[in-house]
Scaffold this active site. Structure first.
Site, short mmCIF file in Angstrom:
data_model
loop_
_atom_site.label_atom_id
_atom_site.label_comp_id
_atom_site.label_asym_id
_atom_site.label_seq_id
_atom_site.Cartn_x
_atom_site.Cartn_y
_atom_site.Cartn_z
N PRO A 2 0.83 -1.20 0.00
CG PRO A 2 -0.81 -1.57 1.60
CD PRO A 2 0.50 -2.09 1.12
CB ILE A 65 -1.06 -5.54 -4.78
CG1 ILE A 65 0.05 -4.76 -5.45
CG2 ILE A 65 -1.28 -6.86 -5.47
CD1 ILE A 65 1.39 -5.42 -5.40
#
Length: 118
Positions: A2, A65
């Site tokens: 992140p 992701i």
């Protein structure tokens, strides 16, 4: 992996020293991906307005992701905006948070990408 980037017109000297670490912990607790991959980047002192007004404001981008979705993004928005209001004085009505659900193959790290090996 992140990655949160926050652009703000709040000055650098108004950003608490622990803002990066406390923001990292919030993202870790909400997304659950390894803390060692979380990047928090604050770009202060921007010449910016929100709604034509130059009171404290922000424009943020969160890429991950995995672990993003409708409810996850709502929960992250609430947690991050409450944190930003408490620590930087930016009202939630004066900030946008844009999400990007990236593919592993689109993010490089440590001489490779996060794409699964085939």
């Amino acid at each position: 992996m992140p990655h949160l980037t926050l652009h703000t017109n709040v000055s650098r000297d108004e950003i608490p020293d622990d803002f990066l670490t406390t923001t990292t912990k919030i993202i870790f607790e909400m997304i659950g991906l390894p803390e060692k991959y979380i990047v928090v980047n604050v770009i202060p002192d921007q010449i910016m307005s929100f709604g034509g007004c130059t009171k404290p404001c922000g424009n943020a981008f969160l890429t991950s992701i995995a672990n993003l979705g409708v409810q996850e993004n709502k929960n992250l928005t609430k947690a991050i905006m409450e944190h930003v209001k408490k620590t930087l004085g930016i009202e939630p009505t004066r900030m946008l948070l844009t999400f990007n659900d990236a593919k592993g193959m689109d993010v490089g790290h440590n001489l490779t990408t996060f794409a699964p090996d085939q």
